[in-house]
Design a protein around this motif. Structure first.
Motif, PDB file in Angstrom:
ATOM      1  N   ILE A 165       0.995  -0.842  -0.194  1.00 40.56           N
ATOM      2  CA  ILE A 165      -0.391   0.338   0.279  1.00 40.56           C
ATOM      3  C   ILE A 165       0.927   1.133   0.194  1.00 40.56           C
ATOM      4  O   ILE A 165       1.583   1.458   1.019  1.00 40.56           O
ATOM      5  CB  ILE A 165      -1.515   0.251   1.258  1.00 40.56           C
ATOM      6  CG1 ILE A 165      -2.126  -1.165   1.106  1.00 40.56           C
ATOM      7  CG2 ILE A 165      -1.530   1.193   1.099  1.00 40.56           C
ATOM      8  CD1 ILE A 165      -2.373  -1.322   2.722  1.00 40.56           C
ATOM      9  N   GLY A 166       0.736   1.750  -1.064  1.00 37.72           N
ATOM     10  CA  GLY A 166       1.874   2.773  -0.909  1.00 37.72           C
ATOM     11  C   GLY A 166       2.998   3.370  -1.026  1.00 37.72           C
ATOM     12  O   GLY A 166       2.971   3.729  -0.271  1.00 37.72           O
ATOM     13  N   GLY A 167       3.702   1.790  -1.659  1.00 35.96           N
ATOM     14  CA  GLY A 167       5.352   1.816  -1.868  1.00 35.96           C
ATOM     15  C   GLY A 167       5.765   0.739   0.010  1.00 35.96           C
ATOM     16  O   GLY A 167       7.003   1.049  -0.176  1.00 35.96           O
ATOM     17  N   VAL A 168       4.480   0.518   1.368  1.00 36.68           N
ATOM     18  CA  VAL A 168       4.580   0.207   2.638  1.00 36.68           C
ATOM     19  C   VAL A 168       4.228  -1.199   1.950  1.00 36.68           C
ATOM     20  O   VAL A 168       3.113  -1.818   1.633  1.00 36.68           O
ATOM     21  CB  VAL A 168       4.385   0.498   3.551  1.00 36.68           C
ATOM     22  CG1 VAL A 168       4.746  -0.158   4.675  1.00 36.68           C
ATOM     23  CG2 VAL A 168       4.742   1.900   3.173  1.00 36.68           C
ATOM     24  N   VAL A 169       4.975  -2.646   2.561  1.00 38.10           N
ATOM     25  CA  VAL A 169       4.704  -3.751   2.380  1.00 38.10           C
ATOM     26  C   VAL A 169       4.396  -4.619   3.768  1.00 38.10           C
ATOM     27  O   VAL A 169       5.180  -4.612   4.975  1.00 38.10           O
ATOM     28  CB  VAL A 169       6.298  -4.361   1.560  1.00 38.10           C
ATOM     29  CG1 VAL A 169       5.973  -6.177   1.323  1.00 38.10           C
ATOM     30  CG2 VAL A 169       6.278  -3.634   0.880  1.00 38.10           C
ATOM     31  N   TYR A 170       3.226  -5.137   3.315  1.00 35.12           N
ATOM     32  CA  TYR A 170       2.644  -5.953   4.206  1.00 35.12           C
ATOM     33  C   TYR A 170       2.685  -7.489   4.153  1.00 35.12           C
ATOM     34  O   TYR A 170       2.040  -7.984   3.173  1.00 35.12           O
ATOM     35  CB  TYR A 170       1.686  -5.424   4.748  1.00 35.12           C
ATOM     36  CG  TYR A 170       1.434  -4.031   5.125  1.00 35.12           C
ATOM     37  CD1 TYR A 170       1.437  -3.020   5.901  1.00 35.12           C
ATOM     38  CD2 TYR A 170       0.919  -2.957   4.132  1.00 35.12           C
ATOM     39  CE1 TYR A 170       1.136  -1.914   6.438  1.00 35.12           C
ATOM     40  CE2 TYR A 170       0.813  -1.784   3.697  1.00 35.12           C
ATOM     41  CZ  TYR A 170       1.209  -1.247   5.183  1.00 35.12           C
ATOM     42  OH  TYR A 170       1.036   0.620   5.546  1.00 35.12           O
ATOM     43  N   SER A 171       3.343  -8.031   5.619  1.00 32.88           N
ATOM     44  CA  SER A 171       3.453  -9.619   5.045  1.00 32.88           C
ATOM     45  C   SER A 171       2.212 -10.017   5.965  1.00 32.88           C
ATOM     46  O   SER A 171       1.685  -9.145   7.134  1.00 32.88           O
ATOM     47  CB  SER A 171       4.333 -10.249   5.210  1.00 32.88           C
ATOM     48  OG  SER A 171       5.164  -9.449   6.419  1.00 32.88           O
ATOM     49  N   ARG A 174      -9.230   8.242   7.928  1.00 35.42           N
ATOM     50  CA  ARG A 174     -10.113   8.862   6.493  1.00 35.42           C
ATOM     51  C   ARG A 174      -8.973   9.443   6.079  1.00 35.42           C
ATOM     52  O   ARG A 174      -8.937  10.801   6.908  1.00 35.42           O
ATOM     53  CB  ARG A 174     -11.668   8.745   6.696  1.00 35.42           C
ATOM     54  CG  ARG A 174     -11.740  10.092   8.488  1.00 35.42           C
ATOM     55  CD  ARG A 174     -13.016  10.652   8.783  1.00 35.42           C
ATOM     56  NE  ARG A 174     -13.539  11.060  10.228  1.00 35.42           N
ATOM     57  CZ  ARG A 174     -13.481  10.000  11.338  1.00 35.42           C
ATOM     58  NH1 ARG A 174     -13.667   9.466  11.472  1.00 35.42           N
ATOM     59  NH2 ARG A 174     -13.385  11.127  11.705  1.00 35.42           N
ATOM     60  N   GLY A 175      -9.061  10.053   4.800  1.00 30.17           N
ATOM     61  CA  GLY A 175      -8.255  10.971   4.013  1.00 30.17           C
ATOM     62  C   GLY A 175      -7.367  10.490   3.448  1.00 30.17           C
ATOM     63  O   GLY A 175      -6.773  11.153   3.337  1.00 30.17           O
ATOM     64  N   PHE A 176      -6.617   9.633   4.121  1.00 31.88           N
ATOM     65  CA  PHE A 176      -5.479   9.164   3.909  1.00 31.88           C
ATOM     66  C   PHE A 176      -5.169   8.603   2.554  1.00 31.88           C
ATOM     67  O   PHE A 176      -5.616   7.729   1.845  1.00 31.88           O
ATOM     68  CB  PHE A 176      -4.972   8.204   5.274  1.00 31.88           C
ATOM     69  CG  PHE A 176      -3.379   7.498   4.676  1.00 31.88           C
ATOM     70  CD1 PHE A 176      -2.615   8.159   5.120  1.00 31.88           C
ATOM     71  CD2 PHE A 176      -3.773   6.540   3.978  1.00 31.88           C
ATOM     72  CE1 PHE A 176      -1.271   7.677   4.767  1.00 31.88           C
ATOM     73  CE2 PHE A 176      -2.042   5.988   3.846  1.00 31.88           C
ATOM     74  CZ  PHE A 176      -0.838   6.566   4.004  1.00 31.88           C
ATOM     75  N   LEU A 177      -4.098   9.156   1.966  1.00 28.69           N
ATOM     76  CA  LEU A 177      -3.971   9.079   0.541  1.00 28.69           C
ATOM     77  C   LEU A 177      -3.095   7.527  -0.036  1.00 28.69           C
ATOM     78  O   LEU A 177      -1.526   7.460   1.136  1.00 28.69           O
ATOM     79  CB  LEU A 177      -2.863  10.183  -0.305  1.00 28.69           C
ATOM     80  CG  LEU A 177      -3.321   9.994  -1.793  1.00 28.69           C
ATOM     81  CD1 LEU A 177      -4.209  10.115  -2.209  1.00 28.69           C
ATOM     82  CD2 LEU A 177      -1.677  11.210  -1.723  1.00 28.69           C
ATOM     83  N   ARG A 178      -3.760   6.574  -0.584  1.00 29.17           N
ATOM     84  CA  ARG A 178      -2.803   5.389  -0.554  1.00 29.17           C
ATOM     85  C   ARG A 178      -2.135   5.720  -2.220  1.00 29.17           C
ATOM     86  O   ARG A 178      -3.574   5.477  -2.922  1.00 29.17           O
ATOM     87  CB  ARG A 178      -3.999   4.060  -1.088  1.00 29.17           C
ATOM     88  CG  ARG A 178      -4.636   4.016   0.625  1.00 29.17           C
ATOM     89  CD  ARG A 178      -5.874   2.911   0.355  1.00 29.17           C
ATOM     90  NE  ARG A 178      -6.601   3.006   2.086  1.00 29.17           N
ATOM     91  CZ  ARG A 178      -6.830   3.716   2.456  1.00 29.17           C
ATOM     92  NH1 ARG A 178      -7.030   4.955   2.351  1.00 29.17           N
ATOM     93  NH2 ARG A 178      -7.420   2.858   4.124  1.00 29.17           N
ATOM     94  N   THR A 179      -1.189   6.015  -2.611  1.00 27.99           N
ATOM     95  CA  THR A 179      -1.045   6.218  -3.801  1.00 27.99           C
ATOM     96  C   THR A 179      -1.187   4.886  -4.631  1.00 27.99           C
ATOM     97  O   THR A 179      -0.773   5.344  -6.499  1.00 27.99           O
ATOM     98  CB  THR A 179       0.821   6.602  -4.084  1.00 27.99           C
ATOM     99  OG1 THR A 179       1.545   5.434  -3.015  1.00 27.99           O
ATOM    100  CG2 THR A 179       0.750   7.824  -3.451  1.00 27.99           C
ATOM    101  N   SER A 180      -0.866   4.224  -3.968  1.00 33.17           N
ATOM    102  CA  SER A 180      -0.847   2.648  -5.211  1.00 33.17           C
ATOM    103  C   SER A 180      -1.851   1.258  -3.839  1.00 33.17           C
ATOM    104  O   SER A 180      -1.274   1.779  -2.800  1.00 33.17           O
ATOM    105  CB  SER A 180       0.278   2.336  -5.693  1.00 33.17           C
ATOM    106  OG  SER A 180       1.128   1.422  -4.981  1.00 33.17           O
ATOM    107  N   LEU A 181      -2.460   0.652  -4.470  1.00 33.58           N
ATOM    108  CA  LEU A 181      -2.349  -0.965  -3.793  1.00 33.58           C
ATOM    109  C   LEU A 181      -3.043  -2.112  -4.776  1.00 33.58           C
ATOM    110  O   LEU A 181      -2.912  -1.827  -5.902  1.00 33.58           O
ATOM    111  CB  LEU A 181      -4.084  -0.627  -3.388  1.00 33.58           C
ATOM    112  CG  LEU A 181      -4.323  -1.989  -2.446  1.00 33.58           C
ATOM    113  CD1 LEU A 181      -4.093  -2.062  -1.652  1.00 33.58           C
ATOM    114  CD2 LEU A 181      -6.628  -1.734  -1.912  1.00 33.58           C
ATOM    115  N   HIS A 182      -1.171  -2.910  -4.464  1.00 33.32           N
ATOM    116  CA  HIS A 182      -1.861  -3.931  -5.086  1.00 33.32           C
ATOM    117  C   HIS A 182      -0.736  -5.880  -4.053  1.00 33.32           C
ATOM    118  O   HIS A 182      -0.026  -5.291  -3.616  1.00 33.32           O
ATOM    119  CB  HIS A 182      -0.578  -3.962  -6.301  1.00 33.32           C
ATOM    120  CG  HIS A 182       0.914  -3.800  -5.841  1.00 33.32           C
ATOM    121  ND1 HIS A 182       1.418  -2.631  -5.881  1.00 33.32           N
ATOM    122  CD2 HIS A 182       1.747  -4.110  -5.954  1.00 33.32           C
ATOM    123  CE1 HIS A 182       2.985  -2.091  -5.511  1.00 33.32           C
ATOM    124  NE2 HIS A 182       3.040  -4.146  -6.597  1.00 33.32           N
TER     125      HIS A 182
END
Length: 278
Positions: free
Chosen positions: A73-79, A88-96
């Motif tokens: 999420i936004g360049g941060v990796v979650y394992s 709320r209002g937080f921008l996720r620059t990407s999700l994959h």
């Protein structure tokens, strides 16, 4: 308001491929519980392989812990067992997710996408942002927890990892761990709703045995206990509705191992219970 659900193995619940609509297109959801007033919900989300979504801002808080796989999420990796609280209002620059993931996810109301532009302003409360915690690496706390008002509890053999203490609502999220053969002989009540998801292990309660991936939502002031564990257990816990505290009282019935499954469930959940257990 959410109904009392205590407890159900999440594996029994079906995947709904349309539940979140445009806010998570292409993602299936197991619906653990929902609030019929504001749409707040607790879900297991299944992100398929090669899932990708461009920038977005949501109208609600999103809280998550990864159960399996990996998501970025936004360049941060979650394992596995990584946690976040995205206000709320937080921008996720990407999700994959390249290989797919199953993610335990909590939305504070029915989610709605308010922006899909990576240049949009991220107007969130930074005090309510928890970007990432690897819960496996986080140090645990032993002994009485004053911030949980848990004095009087038998803390020996337990560990507590506080993940989020909301400065706005005073709600809390934490991980509770119990060592093998731990047990208590008391009954508890809390002035707020309590929600738990079993990340590992077993816990023996008067209405059955919760194993990994089982879930409950318990309304405020519902008596529960006594309980114990054979092999140890790890639960993701949430207190919802304000300051969490505990009132203790002696159990009317002694603790017993392997009580039969006698859940408290809303009508629509019973169809998912195997016939031999109804």
């Amino acid at each position: 308001m959410r109904p009392h659900i205590e407890f159900i193995p999440s594996q029994w619940l079906p995947w709904d491929h349309q539940y979140l609509g445009a806010s998570r297109a292409g993602v299936a959801a197991r619906v653990l519980s929902t609030d019929d007033q504001d749409g707040a919900c607790s879900l297991i989300l299944s992100y398929p392989e090669h899932y990708h979504r461009d920038a977005e801002i949501l109208s609600v808080d999103e809280e998550l812990i990864v159960l399996s796989g990996e998501i970025e999420i936004g360049g941060v990796v979650y394992s596995r067992h990584c946690y976040a609280h995205l206000p709320r209002g937080f921008l996720r620059t990407s999700l994959h997710s390249t290989g797919g993931a199953e993610v335990l996810t909590f939305f504070s109301a029915a989610p709605r996408v308010t922006a899909t532009d990576a240049r949009a302003s991220s107007e969130h409360d930074p005090a309510r942002l928890v970007r990432r915690i690897d819960t496996r690496a986080l140090d645990g706390q032993k002994g009485p927890r004053s911030h949980m008002r848990s004095e009087g509890f038998e803390h020996g053999g337990t560990v507590h990892k506080l993940l989020f203490d909301d400065p706005l609502t005073q709600d809390k999220t934490w991980i509770a761990g119990l060592m093998p053969y731990w047990r208590c002989e008391t009954v508890e009540r809390h002035p707020v709703c309590e929600e738990e998801f079993a990340l590992a292990g077993d816990i023996h309660m008067p209405n059955g045995v919760m194993y990994e991936d089982a879930y409950f939502w318990r309304p405020a002031d519902v008596a529960h206990g006594p309980f114990g564990t054979l092999g140890g257990t790890i639960h993701l816990c949430r207190g919802k509705g304000g300051v969490y505290s505990t009132r203790f009282s002696p159990a009317e019935q002694p603790f017993t191992w392997d009580a039969p499954y006698r859940p408290v469930l809303p009508d629509q959940y019973w169809s998912h219970v195997p016939k031999e257990l109804r």
